[in-house]
Design a protein around this motif. Sequence first.
Motif, PDB file in Angstrom:
ATOM      1  N   VAL A 266       0.802  -1.250   0.221  1.00 37.04           N
ATOM      2  CA  VAL A 266      -0.181   0.080  -0.049  1.00 37.04           C
ATOM      3  C   VAL A 266       1.041   1.415  -0.114  1.00 37.04           C
ATOM      4  O   VAL A 266       0.335   2.255  -0.375  1.00 37.04           O
ATOM      5  CB  VAL A 266      -0.981  -0.096   1.136  1.00 37.04           C
ATOM      6  CG1 VAL A 266      -1.943  -1.020   1.085  1.00 37.04           C
ATOM      7  CG2 VAL A 266      -0.366   0.381   2.568  1.00 37.04           C
ATOM      8  N   ASP A 386     -11.908  -1.636  15.285  1.00 40.97           N
ATOM      9  CA  ASP A 386     -11.799  -2.578  14.127  1.00 40.97           C
ATOM     10  C   ASP A 386     -12.371  -3.987  14.342  1.00 40.97           C
ATOM     11  O   ASP A 386     -12.946  -4.363  13.234  1.00 40.97           O
ATOM     12  CB  ASP A 386     -10.304  -3.132  13.941  1.00 40.97           C
ATOM     13  CG  ASP A 386     -10.130  -3.585  12.488  1.00 40.97           C
ATOM     14  OD1 ASP A 386     -10.249  -2.961  11.579  1.00 40.97           O
ATOM     15  OD2 ASP A 386      -9.689  -4.749  12.687  1.00 40.97           O
ATOM     16  N   HIS A 390     -14.263  -4.221  10.884  1.00 41.82           N
ATOM     17  CA  HIS A 390     -13.547  -4.958   9.960  1.00 41.82           C
ATOM     18  C   HIS A 390     -14.561  -5.686   8.902  1.00 41.82           C
ATOM     19  O   HIS A 390     -15.471  -6.273   9.234  1.00 41.82           O
ATOM     20  CB  HIS A 390     -12.804  -6.053  10.882  1.00 41.82           C
ATOM     21  CG  HIS A 390     -11.865  -7.195   9.921  1.00 41.82           C
ATOM     22  ND1 HIS A 390     -11.014  -6.804   9.422  1.00 41.82           N
ATOM     23  CD2 HIS A 390     -12.306  -8.441   9.576  1.00 41.82           C
ATOM     24  CE1 HIS A 390     -10.599  -7.864   8.568  1.00 41.82           C
ATOM     25  NE2 HIS A 390     -11.362  -9.004   8.688  1.00 41.82           N
ATOM     26  N   HIS A 398     -12.153   3.589   3.513  1.00 37.92           N
ATOM     27  CA  HIS A 398     -10.864   3.969   4.175  1.00 37.92           C
ATOM     28  C   HIS A 398      -9.969   4.094   2.978  1.00 37.92           C
ATOM     29  O   HIS A 398      -8.885   4.914   2.651  1.00 37.92           O
ATOM     30  CB  HIS A 398     -10.467   3.206   5.304  1.00 37.92           C
ATOM     31  CG  HIS A 398      -8.972   3.078   5.332  1.00 37.92           C
ATOM     32  ND1 HIS A 398      -8.198   4.148   5.939  1.00 37.92           N
ATOM     33  CD2 HIS A 398      -7.810   1.996   5.308  1.00 37.92           C
ATOM     34  CE1 HIS A 398      -6.758   3.792   5.762  1.00 37.92           C
ATOM     35  NE2 HIS A 398      -6.882   2.330   5.373  1.00 37.92           N
ATOM     36  N   PHE A 399      -9.528   2.586   2.446  1.00 39.87           N
ATOM     37  CA  PHE A 399      -8.384   2.656   1.372  1.00 39.87           C
ATOM     38  C   PHE A 399      -8.787   3.219   0.171  1.00 39.87           C
ATOM     39  O   PHE A 399      -7.795   3.696  -0.520  1.00 39.87           O
ATOM     40  CB  PHE A 399      -8.177   1.064   1.322  1.00 39.87           C
ATOM     41  CG  PHE A 399      -9.011   0.003   0.773  1.00 39.87           C
ATOM     42  CD1 PHE A 399      -9.089   0.152  -0.766  1.00 39.87           C
ATOM     43  CD2 PHE A 399      -9.714  -1.019   1.305  1.00 39.87           C
ATOM     44  CE1 PHE A 399      -9.792  -1.172  -1.403  1.00 39.87           C
ATOM     45  CE2 PHE A 399     -10.304  -1.875   0.792  1.00 39.87           C
ATOM     46  CZ  PHE A 399     -10.470  -1.961  -0.689  1.00 39.87           C
ATOM     47  N   ARG A 460     -18.795  -5.798   3.382  1.00 37.08           N
ATOM     48  CA  ARG A 460     -18.194  -5.848   1.869  1.00 37.08           C
ATOM     49  C   ARG A 460     -18.403  -6.905   1.362  1.00 37.08           C
ATOM     50  O   ARG A 460     -18.744  -8.149   1.758  1.00 37.08           O
ATOM     51  CB  ARG A 460     -16.746  -5.343   1.872  1.00 37.08           C
ATOM     52  CG  ARG A 460     -15.905  -6.502   2.775  1.00 37.08           C
ATOM     53  CD  ARG A 460     -14.520  -6.022   3.001  1.00 37.08           C
ATOM     54  NE  ARG A 460     -13.542  -5.744   1.780  1.00 37.08           N
ATOM     55  CZ  ARG A 460     -12.443  -5.793   1.799  1.00 37.08           C
ATOM     56  NH1 ARG A 460     -11.656  -5.955   2.969  1.00 37.08           N
ATOM     57  NH2 ARG A 460     -11.645  -5.743   0.718  1.00 37.08           N
TER      58      ARG A 460
HETATM   59  C1  HEM Z   1      -1.844   6.351   8.167  1.00 37.87           C
HETATM   60  C2  HEM Z   1      -1.570   5.085   8.266  1.00 37.87           C
HETATM   61  C3  HEM Z   1      -2.645   3.915   7.833  1.00 37.87           C
HETATM   62  C4  HEM Z   1      -3.352   3.309   8.997  1.00 37.87           C
HETATM   63  C5  HEM Z   1      -3.140   3.238  10.695  1.00 37.87           C
HETATM   64  C6  HEM Z   1      -4.147   2.164   8.279  1.00 37.87           C
HETATM   65  C7  HEM Z   1      -4.910   0.913   9.055  1.00 37.87           C
HETATM   66  C8  HEM Z   1      -5.264   0.107   8.288  1.00 37.87           C
HETATM   67  C9  HEM Z   1      -6.215  -1.062   8.900  1.00 37.87           C
HETATM   68  C10 HEM Z   1      -6.062  -1.381  10.441  1.00 37.87           C
HETATM   69  C11 HEM Z   1      -6.663  -1.736   8.155  1.00 37.87           C
HETATM   70  C12 HEM Z   1      -7.400  -3.046   8.125  1.00 37.87           C
HETATM   71  C13 HEM Z   1      -8.894  -2.848   8.383  1.00 37.87           C
HETATM   72  C14 HEM Z   1      -9.624  -4.187   8.379  1.00 37.87           C
HETATM   73  O1  HEM Z   1      -9.428  -5.015   7.661  1.00 37.87           O
HETATM   74  O2  HEM Z   1     -10.264  -4.245   9.331  1.00 37.87           O
HETATM   75  C15 HEM Z   1      -6.404  -1.226   6.643  1.00 37.87           C
HETATM   76  C16 HEM Z   1      -6.967  -1.716   5.463  1.00 37.87           C
HETATM   77  C17 HEM Z   1      -6.515  -1.182   4.302  1.00 37.87           C
HETATM   78  N1  HEM Z   1      -5.667  -0.003   4.158  1.00 37.87           N
HETATM   79 FE1  HEM Z   1      -4.918   1.113   5.610  1.00 37.87          FE
HETATM   80  N2  HEM Z   1      -4.068   2.295   7.068  1.00 37.87           N
HETATM   81  C18 HEM Z   1      -3.143   3.282   6.776  1.00 37.87           C
HETATM   82  C19 HEM Z   1      -2.643   3.871   5.465  1.00 37.87           C
HETATM   83  C20 HEM Z   1      -3.032   3.208   4.356  1.00 37.87           C
HETATM   84  C21 HEM Z   1      -2.706   3.485   3.107  1.00 37.87           C
HETATM   85  C22 HEM Z   1      -1.356   4.639   2.867  1.00 37.87           C
HETATM   86  C23 HEM Z   1      -2.889   2.752   2.169  1.00 37.87           C
HETATM   87  C24 HEM Z   1      -2.629   2.462   0.722  1.00 37.87           C
HETATM   88  C25 HEM Z   1      -2.061   3.381  -0.257  1.00 37.87           C
HETATM   89  C26 HEM Z   1      -3.774   1.837   2.615  1.00 37.87           C
HETATM   90  C27 HEM Z   1      -4.575   0.826   2.244  1.00 37.87           C
HETATM   91  C28 HEM Z   1      -5.311  -0.091   2.707  1.00 37.87           C
HETATM   92  C29 HEM Z   1      -6.204  -1.304   2.040  1.00 37.87           C
HETATM   93  C30 HEM Z   1      -6.038  -1.484   0.543  1.00 37.87           C
HETATM   94  C31 HEM Z   1      -6.859  -1.791   3.004  1.00 37.87           C
HETATM   95  C32 HEM Z   1      -7.800  -3.003   2.911  1.00 37.87           C
HETATM   96  C33 HEM Z   1      -7.208  -4.031   2.327  1.00 37.87           C
HETATM   97  C34 HEM Z   1      -8.360  -5.190   2.015  1.00 37.87           C
HETATM   98  O3  HEM Z   1      -8.797  -5.898   3.289  1.00 37.87           O
HETATM   99  O4  HEM Z   1      -8.837  -5.285   1.029  1.00 37.87           O
HETATM  100  N3  HEM Z   1      -3.883   2.198   4.081  1.00 37.87           N
HETATM  101  N4  HEM Z   1      -5.661   0.288   6.905  1.00 37.87           N
END
Ligand code: HEM
Length: 549
Positions: A266, A386, A390, A398-399, A460
């Motif tokens: 990511v 979460d 989740h 978020h993403f 989702r």
């Molecule tokens: C600022 C810092 C970040 C934190 C603390 C963070 C935290 C998280 C957490 C805890 C999840 C999991 C949630 C779940 O599945 O219940 C998540 C999912 C995700 N995050 Fe972040 N995130 C951050 C930044 C980013 C960045 C920069 C990207 C992409 C460029 C990103 C892309 C994603 C993606 C793709 C998922 C979902 C994946 C999936 O299950 O398909 N996140 N994030």
Amino acid sequence: MSTTTTRRIVVAPQPPRRPETYLNVSRGLLSWLLTKDHKRIGLMFLVSVTVMFFIGGFAIAIARLNLLTPEGGLVEADTYNRLFTLHGVIMVFFFLVPVVPSALGNFVLPMMIGAKDLAFPRLNLLSWYLFTLGAMWTLYAMIGGGLDTGWTFYTPYSTQSSHYNVVPTMIGVVIAGFSSMLTGLNFVVTVHWLRAPGMTWFRLPIFVWTLYATSLIFLLAVPVLAMALLLVVVERVAQVGIFDPALGGDPLLFQHLFWFYSHPAVYIMILPGMGIVSEVIPCFARKRLFGYTFVAYSSLSIAAFGFLVWAHHMFVAGISLYSALVFSSLSFLVAVPSAIKVFNWTATLYRGSIVFETPMLFALGFVALFTVGGLTGLFLATLGIDMHVHDTYFVIAHFHFIMVGGMVMAYMAGLHYWWPKMTGRMYSQWWSRLSALIIFVGFFLTFLPQFVVGYNGMPRRYHRYVPEFQVWNVLSTAGASILSVGYVLPLCYLLWSLWYGRRAGPNPWHATGLEWQTPSPPPQDNFDVTPVVVRDPYEYHLEKAQNEV
Ligand code: HEM
Ligand SMILES: [Cu+2]
């Protein structure tokens, strides 16, 4: 008195000779397919990823239309699963990962450091062939048969339940992975070896720093993904127990391996975007980038910390509470370098002479949307929250805020910033500003409702839902329609500019980077004379902020 006769020499007016550029130096399809010029390879990547973007977008447009009604009558559940998988696989592996490094980075990185090309031009061409082969193979696998596991390929879906093209799709993704590794290797060696005289590490533009950090992730993380996917292939084909408990394997192992790649990935998707924004904001605020060294180091620390937080995707997958606590705290830490960057961009804007040209509009859009994405990441990193959200639309929102609101916005900023350099032409300011606005509004309307509906419990990856969620889904689908107009528009006015656009001149934005000190489009070797760098980057506050070329 003698008379003097003057002889007049009449010179027939010559048509002005068109300067030789990388575009007209040789002609014909073969001259492109066998090129070793990083600029042409960059353009070829641009075409490939654009095609993939629209295919991936088309798939999700159908899925979103399906969600207009709670009963989801447009497509079968099974087709729906294959559509969102197609969307995710293409967008992540064939668009977001390669788009900025392999397309824009390829084009500008050598010029930004004053080099003639990348260190290994043939490897660069091979990287495009691998990408395109991987893309065509994956498309064939996913359209002719499909896959329903989601882009995350979780076991035991991928090892047991799915009866579709799991193995061929994974092989396509692995082939494209090799393309990324070669690009990463090429960039690292180029930045070490080919910097122009005077281009010290701390004179490198931030975009180069972020591409360097991204390349390190490519080299360290992609092999792990390739291994994990190949292990699934081995289990499916040879029935060796790796992930299947009945055969003595462990399904959670897959999630560990997958996220060990995919969390750092990511950052592959966002770091180069941060780099673009760090170029665009100083240029259009006419100010030096605030805290250059912090921004440079925070790129490396994002790359390093990114490797320590993967299990935050697995809080509810049965990992122990203690390790969940550690991963939760580390995830909070990873937000710090991102926050440093946002602070620095804001400080750069402060009291700048801001001009709202199109690249700047996209860059400001990035800062706003990335911040929302990053902050909601902190919600997700909080264990208690979460547990609740989740696998709901909250995570999707978020993403997408980060990857579409952030990265795609940054990519658009970069594309509009360097387009005059790539093509020698300007595009319509009016249409491009309009499209920036449409994308911003469409984006908010698409993804803001998903936070609400996700928080309220809509999971989702379901093709139908309870009726009380309908209003949010209708809003989201309406937003997606606006968004798609915003993405098709640039295709039209950018293509139009190729023939009818005003000539850009070498430096239409009065920017300081080395790439602007060569003609647009540049000659084949980038610079007639190797530049000598005598200044720091971003010296917009100086009267004449040019290096000696
Ligand atoms: C600022 C810092 C970040 C934190 C603390 C963070 C935290 C998280 C957490 C805890 C999840 C999991 C949630 C779940 O599945 O219940 C998540 C999912 C995700 N995050 Fe972040 N995130 C951050 C930044 C980013 C960045 C920069 C990207 C992409 C460029 C990103 C892309 C994603 C993606 C793709 C998922 C979902 C994946 C999936 O299950 O398909 N996140 N994030
Ligand atoms: Cu993560």
